[in-house]
Design a protein around this motif. Sequence first.
Motif, PDB file in Angstrom:
ATOM      1  N   GLN A 271       0.887  -1.202   0.061  1.00 17.39           N
ATOM      2  CA  GLN A 271      -0.131  -0.032  -0.016  1.00 17.39           C
ATOM      3  C   GLN A 271       0.874   1.267   0.069  1.00 17.39           C
ATOM      4  OE1 GLN A 271      -2.243  -0.847   3.506  1.00 17.39           O
ATOM      5  NE2 GLN A 271      -4.059  -1.676   2.471  1.00 17.39           N
ATOM      6  N   ASP A 272       1.894   1.321   0.962  1.00 19.29           N
ATOM      7  CA  ASP A 272       2.680   2.686   0.690  1.00 19.29           C
ATOM      8  C   ASP A 272       3.704   2.625  -0.511  1.00 19.29           C
ATOM      9  OD1 ASP A 272       4.269   4.571   2.357  1.00 19.29           O
ATOM     10  OD2 ASP A 272       6.092   3.500   2.048  1.00 19.29           O
ATOM     11  N   THR A 273       3.899   1.617  -0.938  1.00 17.12           N
ATOM     12  CA  THR A 273       4.587   1.722  -2.558  1.00 17.12           C
ATOM     13  C   THR A 273       3.623   2.173  -3.392  1.00 17.12           C
ATOM     14  OG1 THR A 273       6.007  -0.319  -1.758  1.00 17.12           O
ATOM     15  CG2 THR A 273       5.750   0.353  -4.239  1.00 17.12           C
ATOM     16  N   GLU A 274       2.275   1.872  -3.333  1.00 12.91           N
ATOM     17  CA  GLU A 274       1.312   2.302  -4.266  1.00 12.91           C
ATOM     18  C   GLU A 274       1.094   3.767  -4.184  1.00 12.91           C
ATOM     19  OE1 GLU A 274      -3.273   1.431  -5.358  1.00 12.91           O
ATOM     20  OE2 GLU A 274      -2.224  -0.109  -4.362  1.00 12.91           O
ATOM     21  N   LEU A 275       1.121   4.226  -2.896  1.00 14.32           N
ATOM     22  CA  LEU A 275       0.774   5.696  -2.536  1.00 14.32           C
ATOM     23  C   LEU A 275       2.068   6.387  -2.854  1.00 14.32           C
ATOM     24  CD1 LEU A 275      -1.069   7.555  -0.940  1.00 14.32           C
ATOM     25  CD2 LEU A 275       0.105   7.140   1.063  1.00 14.32           C
ATOM     26  N   ARG A 276       3.198   5.999  -2.617  1.00 11.05           N
ATOM     27  CA  ARG A 276       4.316   6.772  -3.272  1.00 11.05           C
ATOM     28  C   ARG A 276       4.338   6.803  -4.764  1.00 11.05           C
ATOM     29  NH1 ARG A 276       8.130   7.727   0.682  1.00 11.05           N
ATOM     30  NH2 ARG A 276       7.415   6.677   2.905  1.00 11.05           N
ATOM     31  N   ARG A 277       3.814   5.926  -5.369  1.00 10.38           N
ATOM     32  CA  ARG A 277       4.100   5.890  -6.913  1.00 10.38           C
ATOM     33  C   ARG A 277       2.903   6.748  -7.253  1.00 10.38           C
ATOM     34  NH1 ARG A 277       2.465   0.590  -7.873  1.00 10.38           N
ATOM     35  NH2 ARG A 277       4.706  -0.080  -7.623  1.00 10.38           N
ATOM     36  N   GLU A 278       1.741   7.074  -6.648  1.00 14.46           N
ATOM     37  CA  GLU A 278       0.812   7.983  -7.069  1.00 14.46           C
ATOM     38  C   GLU A 278       1.266   9.257  -6.527  1.00 14.46           C
ATOM     39  OE1 GLU A 278      -2.689   8.664  -8.889  1.00 14.46           O
ATOM     40  OE2 GLU A 278      -1.945   6.672  -8.455  1.00 14.46           O
ATOM     41  N   PHE A 279       2.039   9.497  -5.822  1.00 14.66           N
ATOM     42  CA  PHE A 279       2.652  10.791  -5.502  1.00 14.66           C
ATOM     43  C   PHE A 279       3.731  11.149  -6.724  1.00 14.66           C
ATOM     44  CE2 PHE A 279       1.610  10.336  -0.742  1.00 14.66           C
ATOM     45  CZ  PHE A 279       0.899  11.577  -0.587  1.00 14.66           C
ATOM     46  N   ARG A 280       4.465  10.165  -6.998  1.00 20.77           N
ATOM     47  CA  ARG A 280       5.393  10.646  -8.153  1.00 20.77           C
ATOM     48  C   ARG A 280       4.771  10.970  -9.297  1.00 20.77           C
ATOM     49  NH1 ARG A 280       8.264   6.537  -5.309  1.00 20.77           N
ATOM     50  NH2 ARG A 280       7.623   4.895  -6.809  1.00 20.77           N
ATOM     51  N   LYS A 281       3.709   9.949  -9.664  1.00 21.60           N
ATOM     52  CA  LYS A 281       3.038  10.621 -10.931  1.00 21.60           C
ATOM     53  C   LYS A 281       2.340  11.711 -10.873  1.00 21.60           C
ATOM     54  CE  LYS A 281      -1.000   8.308 -11.865  1.00 21.60           C
ATOM     55  NZ  LYS A 281      -1.874   7.146 -12.170  1.00 21.60           N
ATOM     56  N   ASN A 282       2.074  12.375  -9.735  1.00 17.25           N
ATOM     57  CA  ASN A 282       1.479  13.556  -9.617  1.00 17.25           C
ATOM     58  C   ASN A 282       2.455  14.849  -9.280  1.00 17.25           C
ATOM     59  OD1 ASN A 282      -1.516  13.443 -10.295  1.00 17.25           O
ATOM     60  ND2 ASN A 282      -1.003  11.649  -8.741  1.00 17.25           N
ATOM     61  N   ASN A 283       3.924  14.554  -9.222  1.00 19.68           N
ATOM     62  CA  ASN A 283       4.816  15.527  -9.109  1.00 19.68           C
ATOM     63  C   ASN A 283       4.813  16.110  -7.662  1.00 19.68           C
ATOM     64  OD1 ASN A 283       7.110  16.932  -9.674  1.00 19.68           O
ATOM     65  ND2 ASN A 283       5.981  18.725 -10.661  1.00 19.68           N
ATOM     66  N   VAL A 284       4.407  15.003  -6.836  1.00 22.07           N
ATOM     67  CA  VAL A 284       4.537  15.344  -5.662  1.00 22.07           C
ATOM     68  C   VAL A 284       5.669  14.494  -4.687  1.00 22.07           C
ATOM     69  CG1 VAL A 284       3.247  15.333  -3.214  1.00 22.07           C
ATOM     70  CG2 VAL A 284       2.026  15.691  -5.367  1.00 22.07           C
ATOM     71  N   GLU A 285       6.381  15.252  -3.782  1.00 23.14           N
ATOM     72  CA  GLU A 285       7.353  14.590  -3.066  1.00 23.14           C
ATOM     73  C   GLU A 285       6.758  14.181  -1.624  1.00 23.14           C
ATOM     74  OE1 GLU A 285      11.825  15.449  -1.482  1.00 23.14           O
ATOM     75  OE2 GLU A 285      11.027  16.907  -2.601  1.00 23.14           O
TER      76      GLU A 285
END
Length: 174
Positions: free
Chosen positions: A37-51
């Motif tokens: 879940q954490d990996t998926e959440l981080r992937r979503e952040f990267r996709k939206n240009n969010v650190e």
Amino acid sequence: MSANFEAKKVVVEEIKEKIQNAKSVVFVKFNGLTVAQDTELRREFRKNNVEYKVLKNTLIRRAFNDLGITDFDADLNGPTSVAFGADETAASKVIVEAAKKYQDKVTVKCAYVDGGKVDVNGVNALAAMPSKEELIAKMLGSMQAPLTNFVGVLTAMPRGLVVALNAIAEQKAQ
């Protein structure tokens, strides 16, 4: 001074720089996320240009205090992660979606947007807003529509004339 103290000062400076460069900073309470879940959440952040970072509350507090902002002292307790958004809405959108998806595991605490504190309701409102790029695209589309319609009208007249001339030519040929 100890090496640990110096290392913390460097981290505080990095956090201050991220705060100053970000259009929005959203604080998230997380608890019980699986690695997947954490990996998926981080992937979503990267996709939206969010650190997205998990940081120590004391270091975050120190960075904000160094910038003269003390509004978040009460909110910085318990497990806290921070999302630094390149625009005002991206971080909020990802976090609100994650909060819906992972219900009790991810919760919005508050945010720092446009030089001020935003509560949970404000973060939800930001998540519902279209991004700046979406608004610009809608505006340009609205501005372009009358021109497109005008060109359609202008091209319809010659097209109609050609159709009429072809019909006349066919009648004469018979």
